[in-house]
Design a protein around this motif. Structure first.
Motif, mmCIF file in Angstrom:
data_model
loop_
_atom_site.group_PDB
_atom_site.id
_atom_site.type_symbol
_atom_site.label_atom_id
_atom_site.label_comp_id
_atom_site.label_asym_id
_atom_site.label_seq_id
_atom_site.Cartn_x
_atom_site.Cartn_y
_atom_site.Cartn_z
ATOM 1 N N UNK A 1 18.217 3.361 -15.191
ATOM 2 C CA UNK A 1 17.217 3.405 -14.137
ATOM 3 C C UNK A 1 16.838 4.851 -13.871
ATOM 4 N N UNK A 2 15.553 5.121 -13.842
ATOM 5 C CA UNK A 2 15.051 6.423 -13.420
ATOM 6 C C UNK A 2 15.021 6.385 -11.893
ATOM 7 N N UNK A 3 15.951 7.086 -11.287
ATOM 8 C CA UNK A 3 16.149 6.997 -9.841
ATOM 9 C C UNK A 3 14.905 7.426 -9.055
ATOM 10 N N UNK A 4 14.266 8.509 -9.454
ATOM 11 C CA UNK A 4 13.078 8.991 -8.748
ATOM 12 C C UNK A 4 11.949 7.960 -8.828
ATOM 13 N N UNK A 5 11.768 7.359 -9.996
ATOM 14 C CA UNK A 5 10.753 6.318 -10.139
ATOM 15 C C UNK A 5 11.066 5.139 -9.239
ATOM 16 N N UNK A 6 12.334 4.735 -9.207
ATOM 17 C CA UNK A 6 12.726 3.608 -8.360
ATOM 18 C C UNK A 6 12.450 3.908 -6.884
ATOM 19 N N UNK A 7 12.695 5.137 -6.452
ATOM 20 C CA UNK A 7 12.408 5.515 -5.065
ATOM 21 C C UNK A 7 10.915 5.422 -4.772
ATOM 22 N N UNK A 8 10.109 5.919 -5.686
ATOM 23 C CA UNK A 8 8.649 5.867 -5.493
ATOM 24 C C UNK A 8 8.145 4.422 -5.491
ATOM 25 N N UNK A 9 8.699 3.619 -6.371
ATOM 26 C CA UNK A 9 8.313 2.201 -6.427
ATOM 27 C C UNK A 9 8.669 1.516 -5.112
ATOM 28 N N UNK A 10 9.891 1.712 -4.642
ATOM 29 C CA UNK A 10 10.322 1.099 -3.387
ATOM 30 C C UNK A 10 9.404 1.524 -2.239
ATOM 31 N N UNK A 11 9.108 2.802 -2.162
ATOM 32 C CA UNK A 11 8.233 3.291 -1.087
ATOM 33 C C UNK A 11 6.867 2.624 -1.154
ATOM 34 N N UNK A 12 6.297 2.521 -2.340
ATOM 35 C CA UNK A 12 4.984 1.881 -2.471
ATOM 36 C C UNK A 12 5.029 0.410 -2.086
ATOM 37 N N UNK A 13 6.079 -0.284 -2.488
ATOM 38 C CA UNK A 13 6.226 -1.703 -2.131
ATOM 39 C C UNK A 13 6.242 -1.848 -0.612
ATOM 40 N N UNK A 14 7.002 -1.004 0.051
ATOM 41 C CA UNK A 14 7.099 -1.082 1.512
ATOM 42 C C UNK A 14 5.750 -0.766 2.150
ATOM 43 N N UNK A 15 5.114 0.306 1.728
ATOM 44 C CA UNK A 15 3.870 0.733 2.355
ATOM 45 C C UNK A 15 2.725 -0.236 2.108
ATOM 46 N N UNK A 16 2.724 -0.891 0.960
ATOM 47 C CA UNK A 16 1.662 -1.846 0.653
ATOM 48 C C UNK A 16 2.056 -3.279 1.017
ATOM 49 N N UNK A 17 3.337 -3.473 1.354
ATOM 50 C CA UNK A 17 3.881 -4.792 1.706
ATOM 51 C C UNK A 17 3.601 -5.822 0.615
ATOM 52 N N UNK A 18 3.660 -5.354 -0.640
ATOM 53 C CA UNK A 18 3.358 -6.251 -1.754
ATOM 54 C C UNK A 18 3.868 -5.660 -3.058
ATOM 55 N N UNK A 19 4.598 -6.471 -3.799
ATOM 56 C CA UNK A 19 5.036 -6.062 -5.132
ATOM 57 C C UNK A 19 3.834 -5.963 -6.065
ATOM 58 N N UNK A 20 2.917 -6.934 -5.975
ATOM 59 C CA UNK A 20 1.760 -6.967 -6.872
ATOM 60 C C UNK A 20 0.835 -5.778 -6.634
ATOM 61 N N UNK A 21 0.572 -5.456 -5.378
ATOM 62 C CA UNK A 21 -0.301 -4.315 -5.093
ATOM 63 C C UNK A 21 0.354 -3.006 -5.504
ATOM 64 N N UNK A 22 1.649 -2.885 -5.274
ATOM 65 C CA UNK A 22 2.371 -1.686 -5.706
ATOM 66 C C UNK A 22 2.300 -1.544 -7.222
ATOM 67 N N UNK A 23 2.450 -2.657 -7.919
ATOM 68 C CA UNK A 23 2.371 -2.634 -9.382
ATOM 69 C C UNK A 23 1.005 -2.140 -9.840
ATOM 70 N N UNK A 24 -0.053 -2.680 -9.244
ATOM 71 C CA UNK A 24 -1.413 -2.238 -9.615
ATOM 72 C C UNK A 24 -1.600 -0.755 -9.348
ATOM 73 N N UNK A 25 -1.181 -0.292 -8.171
ATOM 74 C CA UNK A 25 -1.369 1.112 -7.810
ATOM 75 C C UNK A 25 -0.582 2.048 -8.726
ATOM 76 N N UNK A 26 0.593 1.617 -9.145
ATOM 77 C CA UNK A 26 1.449 2.460 -9.979
ATOM 78 C C UNK A 26 1.210 2.284 -11.474
ATOM 79 N N UNK A 27 0.383 1.309 -11.839
ATOM 80 C CA UNK A 27 0.120 1.052 -13.251
ATOM 81 C C UNK A 27 1.303 0.412 -13.956
ATOM 82 N N UNK A 28 2.075 -0.379 -13.221
ATOM 83 C CA UNK A 28 3.233 -1.070 -13.773
ATOM 84 C C UNK A 28 3.013 -2.577 -13.688
#
Length: 81
Positions: A1-28
């Motif tokens: 696991x890339x720890x920094x990436x995981x932190x950024x992903x978690x933050x985006x999920x929380x701020x967008x309140x959506x796994x799908x939206x976070x995925x789109x924004x992060x290109x994942x």
């Protein structure tokens, strides 16, 4: 696991309140976002998010962790400017 990436992903999920939206924004893929959050929870030994098919909410531990990592990520972004 890339720890920094995981932190950024978690933050985006929380701020967008959506796994799908976070995925789109992060290109994942949504699966990659879910895997990052799950691995982060496993690494910490704590559930950060309560999730169902329709809702997601932070646990108490997740709220504390989000606040801590948000400050750290903001500091890293500021240092990189």
């Amino acid at each position: 696991m890339d720890h920094l990436t995981a932190l950024r992903v978690f933050r985006n999920v929380v701020e967008l309140a959506s796994f799908a939206q976070a995925a789109r924004q992060l290109g994942l893929s949504p699966a990659a976002v879910s895997k990052n959050v799950s691995e982060l929870e496993s690494h910490l030994g704590a559930r950060l998010l309560n999730r169902t098919t329709r809702r997601m909410s932070l646990t108490e531990a997740g709220q504390r962790y989000y606040e801590q990592i948000s400050r750290i990520l903001d500091d890293l972004d500021e240092a990189g400017r």
